[in-house]
Design an enzyme around this catalytic site. Structure first.
Site, mmCIF file in Angstrom:
data_model
loop_
_atom_site.group_PDB
_atom_site.id
_atom_site.type_symbol
_atom_site.label_atom_id
_atom_site.label_comp_id
_atom_site.label_asym_id
_atom_site.label_seq_id
_atom_site.Cartn_x
_atom_site.Cartn_y
_atom_site.Cartn_z
ATOM 1 N N ASP A 176 41.737 36.477 50.857
ATOM 2 C CA ASP A 176 40.282 36.575 50.760
ATOM 3 C C ASP A 176 39.600 35.432 51.522
ATOM 4 O O ASP A 176 38.618 35.636 52.238
ATOM 5 C CB ASP A 176 39.835 36.553 49.296
ATOM 6 C CG ASP A 176 40.095 37.882 48.589
ATOM 7 O OD1 ASP A 176 40.492 38.844 49.274
ATOM 8 O OD2 ASP A 176 39.912 37.945 47.361
ATOM 9 N N THR B 45 33.946 41.663 43.118
ATOM 10 C CA THR B 45 33.447 41.618 41.738
ATOM 11 C C THR B 45 31.927 41.616 41.723
ATOM 12 O O THR B 45 31.299 42.308 40.912
ATOM 13 C CB THR B 45 33.986 40.369 41.014
ATOM 14 O OG1 THR B 45 35.414 40.364 41.091
ATOM 15 C CG2 THR B 45 33.563 40.367 39.552
#
Length: 555
Positions: A395, A101
């Site tokens: 992640d 992001t």
């Protein structure tokens, strides 16, 4: 005829009727607006207070997540420039594991600030050169600011994992999960001859289960196979297991061509059945001869063969997933047998197999010193919960492993971005020409991260940024935003820690993608500007059909 047209001042037609072309400033505006639309779609997911997106596929499958790369991959994006920005997220995911992001948002902000410079008649080449200078300087400064990590510093590496999980589905049990992640990567990490630590992430498997709380997640040494024995009379646990990994069906061999058999008497039928039974007995005997008492078969096992295997006391599992078989080769330090005729005792691996009847899982551990592999068993109440939990843990695993290998971390909470921006503005004073403005624009773009962190937490982004700048100008390079309290603090001491490699990769990916878009001054399409040629809508207008239904549902 063409010559005559030119002489009369008529344009020569060199493109087909369906072709479209967007030139110069229109092309730049089209590309920048498409790229910014992608970046804006994921901005609200950034940070611990970021919101989630619900993505509904054309098949009706629902995904609820705030993972940047998952959102962009699931969206039905139908614009070539927008797809270039999606590649930024995919590269970030592949190279760093997290920060997708951030990378996409910075890329969008770089293009937004570049658009303002273009309106001031600054040539794209000057902007690109300035961005390249700024990106190179930013990577150097990240290395200067980075704090070295001791591979045995459990608290620091767990803080990296917890920071990655904060704001995602894994946040509620992040202390438990960070401990599981640290133990997992330590078990599969090896030290090379030159002293570097390498984490073999391929030896970490993640299994998910629904119906239980995420606080019941666990780390298993070995593999967890979600299968049942093929026969009720088979043992379900074998301590001194001799395990055979098989990629051949234990079934009657079928003729390669379509055949038919004419049977004229019951004796002939019985003879035919006896022959099939003999084939199956031979296959089972071949397994017995290897000394194996546990078989994980990737293909089918005939009912008759199941009976004979059970009589021999052999535990057999059929149709084991290919990924599970591949993982078992690491756990057991074994090879996969593809031809029973050639199978020997050397193909059999030692280990232990136990059964968890409640979870309907087999736990497999290897006995060889070379065998290594661990399984993280994630549990959640529903499929959507456990899927998001898996994305968060994946992640966190990636960034923790990266930190262990790279050995550098940074303070989080927007601290590194404000410090970078401050140092880049100082660097801009040494840059001559119009490139100086591009370097300053790059510094402004990097500060998007603390601004968005504040916005997503419901705080005043301008006041927050002013206070952060003031603190960093006073030399407090680790001061960042605590989005939970709304106060500024030393984020490194507070345990908000990010891997340096992920930040370097985000800056690199964002600047390269922005420069790629800026360099385009002409878009020539054989049809419309859509990448989905099955859709008649779209075109040079760009965002109407270009981003299509995928963005429409998101924005």
């Amino acid at each position: 005829m063409a010559q005559q047209q030119r002489m009369q001042g008529q344009p020569m037609i060199i493109m087909g009727d369906d072709a479209q072309r967007v030139k110069d400033k229109d092309a730049q505006e089209h590309n920048i607006s498409a790229a910014r639309a992608v970046a804006d779609a994921v901005r609200s997911t950034l940070g611990p207070k970021g919101m989630d997106k619900m993505l509904v596929s054309s098949m009706g499958d629902v995904t609820v997540t705030n993972d940047g790369v998952t959102i962009l991959q699931e969206m039905d994006i139908d614009n070539p420039t927008a797809e270039m920005i999606v590649e930024v997220a995919e590269t970030q995911e592949d190279e760093a594991g997290d920060g997708t992001t951030t990378a996409v948002a910075i890329a969008g902000e770089l293009l937004k600030n570049a658009e303002e410079l273009l309106e001031r008649d600054i040539h794209p080449t000057a902007i690109i050169k300035g961005y390249n200078l700024a990106a190179e300087q930013a990577r150097e400064e990240v290395d200067n600011i980075a704090i070295d990590v001791d591979p045995d510093d459990e608290d620091l590496i767990r803080s990296v994992a917890e920071t990655s999980m904060t704001g995602k589905g894994a946040e509620l049990d992040k202390e438990l999960l960070s401990g599981i992640i640290y133990d997992a990567i330590k078990q599969v990490s090896v030290e090379t001859e030159d002293g570097e630590v390498v984490v073999d992430a391929a030896n970490i498997n993640i299994e998910t289960q629904t119906g239980r709380s995420s606080s019941e997640s666990d780390l298993l040494r070995g593999a967890a196979i979600s299968k049942d024995p093929v026969h009720d009379e088979m043992p379900t646990a074998v301590d001194d297991a001799k395990i055979l990994l098989l990629n051949e069906a234990v079934e009657v061999e079928e003729a390669e061509a379509d055949t038919s058999v004419n049977i004229e008497s019951p004796d002939q039928l019985q003879s035919f059945l006896d022959q099939e039974e003999k084939q199956l007995k031979e296959k089972v005997q071949q397994i017995v001869d290897t000394g194996a008492n546990v078989v994980f078969c990737q293909k089918g096992i005939d009912d008759m063969a199941q009976h004979y295997l059970a009589k021999e006391g052999i535990l057999a599992v059929r149709r084991t997933k290919k990924s599970d078989i591949e993982f078992l080769t690491n756990v057991l330090d074994a090879s996969v047998v593809t031809d029973l005729d050639a199978a020997t005792e050397a193909d059999v691996a030692s280990g232990s197999v136990t059964r968890d009847d409640e979870d309907e899982l087999f736990y497999v551990e290897g006995a060889s010193e070379k065998a290594h592999g661990v399984t993280i068993l994630l549990r959640g109440s529903t499929d959507h919960v456990v899927d998001e939990l898996e994305r968060g843990v994946t992640d966190a695993l990636d960034v923790s492993a990266q930190t262990l290998s790279d050995g550098r971390v940074l303070p989080g909470g927007g601290a590194i971005e404000v410090e970078l921006a401050d140092r880049l503005r100082t660097f801009a004073d040494s840059v001559s020409g119009r490139e100086q403005l591009a370097v300053e624009a790059f510094a402004d773009s990097v500060e998007l991260v603390p601004r968005v962190l504040a916005e997503n937490a419901g705080l005043d982004s301008i006041d927050t940024l002013v206070d952060l700048r003031s603190a960093h100008e006073s030399g407090e390079e680790r001061t960042g935003l605590n989005v939970l309290s709304g106060e500024l603090e030393d984020t490194f001491e507070a345990g908000v820690v990010e891997p340096a490699h992920a930040k370097e990769q985000a800056v690199t990916s964002a600047s390269e993608a922005a420069n790629l878009v800026l360099k385009i001054d002409d878009i020539i399409s054989a049809g419309d500007l859509s990448t989905d040629k099955g859709d008649d809508e779209g075109g040079a207008g760009g965002m109407g059909g270009g981003m299509g239904g995928g963005m429409g549902g998101m924005m």
